[in-house]
Scaffold this active site. Structure first.
Site, mmCIF file in Angstrom:
data_model
loop_
_atom_site.group_PDB
_atom_site.id
_atom_site.type_symbol
_atom_site.label_atom_id
_atom_site.label_comp_id
_atom_site.label_asym_id
_atom_site.label_seq_id
_atom_site.Cartn_x
_atom_site.Cartn_y
_atom_site.Cartn_z
ATOM 1 N N LYS A 1 8.336 10.807 0.675
ATOM 2 C CA LYS A 1 7.891 9.817 -0.843
ATOM 3 C C LYS A 1 6.227 10.774 -0.442
ATOM 4 O O LYS A 1 5.064 10.624 0.446
ATOM 5 C CB LYS A 1 7.213 8.723 -0.270
ATOM 6 C CG LYS A 1 6.624 7.618 -1.541
ATOM 7 C CD LYS A 1 6.627 6.748 -1.257
ATOM 8 C CE LYS A 1 5.137 6.459 -2.167
ATOM 9 N NZ LYS A 1 4.277 5.192 -1.917
ATOM 10 N N GLY B 1 1.166 -1.886 -7.230
ATOM 11 C CA GLY B 1 0.796 -2.466 -8.248
ATOM 12 C C GLY B 1 1.542 -3.790 -8.635
ATOM 13 O O GLY B 1 1.629 -4.834 -8.913
ATOM 14 N N THR C 1 3.111 -4.456 -0.115
ATOM 15 C CA THR C 1 1.858 -5.027 -0.482
ATOM 16 C C THR C 1 2.206 -6.540 -0.789
ATOM 17 O O THR C 1 2.233 -7.914 -0.544
ATOM 18 C CB THR C 1 0.356 -5.117 -1.338
ATOM 19 O OG1 THR C 1 0.182 -4.161 -0.579
ATOM 20 C CG2 THR C 1 -0.383 -6.195 -1.005
#
Lengths: 66, 258
Positions: free
Chosen positions: B97, B185, B207
């Protein structure tokens, strides 16, 4: 003699090999990746790679990340 | 089967998980299991030689999960290429990545350095999944140099703000010939569902799963969001209209029409 490991000075005995250094640091050779003077070392070479005064090492491992 | 295909490899799950910020390895593993993910990202960092920790890798079942090392921390193409090579030297499959984020405040990916690194890594035989700004032109350029996917951001990393880049994501999805993985996000299962409803091929979440009291429950919720969004996309969403269109018959009312 003095090496630089992960940006900090570090003392090892003369003529140490990578695997001896890892033992001294109590690191599992299967869990780390090592760069010696910007060259990536293969694990098979840890026992044969002799360290020299002034060598720069990066000892790296996987951590959690996104 | 409706599998996700990346670089010729087939995955049942369209939810990828980042392994950062979990309170413990146990929490991380429980999130991975609850999500039924098959791809997990990991990062590379210096060992703290004054206080070495056991590798988190030994908690991850390598048969079950494809490890996707990231190049987080890289500020330019050179640093990213170095990190990718180190990950491969660790015996990982040559998947990466690609992440180049010179700006420490918003961690926005540098398009020019990302493209440069992608080109180098593809030539070296890596399967490259680049994290990128939601820029449709850049997505095409990354495709052209051989990126296996594109990974446009929904909002800055760790912000949980959802698809702030929605209009550009739609263009990327419309034009892409490689899988589109919306990364960064996504803060709620509804965000993941929204991305999938739009036609994204997969999402990557970290997250929102790690920074919650119950990572396993949240991961299961995200998996459902991804699945629901995917099924809705395949079924075909109804057209949006400005004016109301009655769902019930407009005849036979219980009143006398005058």
């Amino acid at each position: 003699m003095e090496l630089k490991i992960n940006g900090k000075p570090f003392q090892v005995e003369e003529n140490s090999h990578i695997d001896q250094l890892l033992k001294q640091l109590e690191l599992n050779p299967h869990q780390v990746i090592i760069e010696l003077n910007r060259n990536i070392l293969k694990k098979e070479t840890f026992a044969d790679t002799r360290l020299s005064q002034g060598d720069t090492l990066e000892i790296i491992q996987f951590v959690g990340g996104g | 089967m409706d599998n996700l295909i990346i670089a010729g490899r087939s995955f049942r799950s369209r939810l990828m998980i980042g392994t950062g910020k979990f309170s413990s390895n146990q929490a991380m593993v429980s999130a991975m299991e609850a999500s039924a993910c098959e791809i997990v990202t990991v990062a590379l960092r210096r060992v703290d030689i004054s206080n070495p920790q056991d590798s988190m890798l030994q908690h991850i079942d390598h048969q079950k999960y494809l490890l996707l090392p990231n190049t987080s921390g890289a500020r330019d193409a050179e640093e990213a290429v170095r990190l990718a090579r180190l990950a491969r030297a660790a015996g990982c499959e040559p998947w990466v990545k690609l992440e180049v984020t010179p700006d420490p405040y918003y961690l926005l990916p540098d398009p020019i350095e990302t493209l440069k690194a992608a080109e180098i890594l593809v030539k070296e035989g890596f399967t490259v999944l680049p994290y990128m700004p939601a820029d449709p032109v850049l997505a095409k350029r990354l495709e052209d140099v051989g990126a296996a996917t594109v990974m446009p951001l929904g909002a800055p990393i760790g912000t949980n703000r959802g698809l702030r880049t929605r209009d550009h994501l739609a263009i990327i999805i419309e034009q892409a010939r490689v899988p589109v993985v919306v990364d960064a996000g996504l803060g709620a299962p509804s965000h993941a569902a929204e991305a999938m409803e739009m036609g994204a091929d997969a999402v990557l979440v970290n997250t929102a799963l790690a920074d919650t009291p119950n990572p396993a429950a949240m991961s299961a919720a995200f998996a459902k969001g991804v699945q629901a969004g995917r099924e809705a996309f395949l079924a075909g969403l109804g057209r949006q209209r400005q004016l109301a269109e009655a769902s019930s018959p407009l005849t036979g009312f219980l009143r006398n029409e005058s």
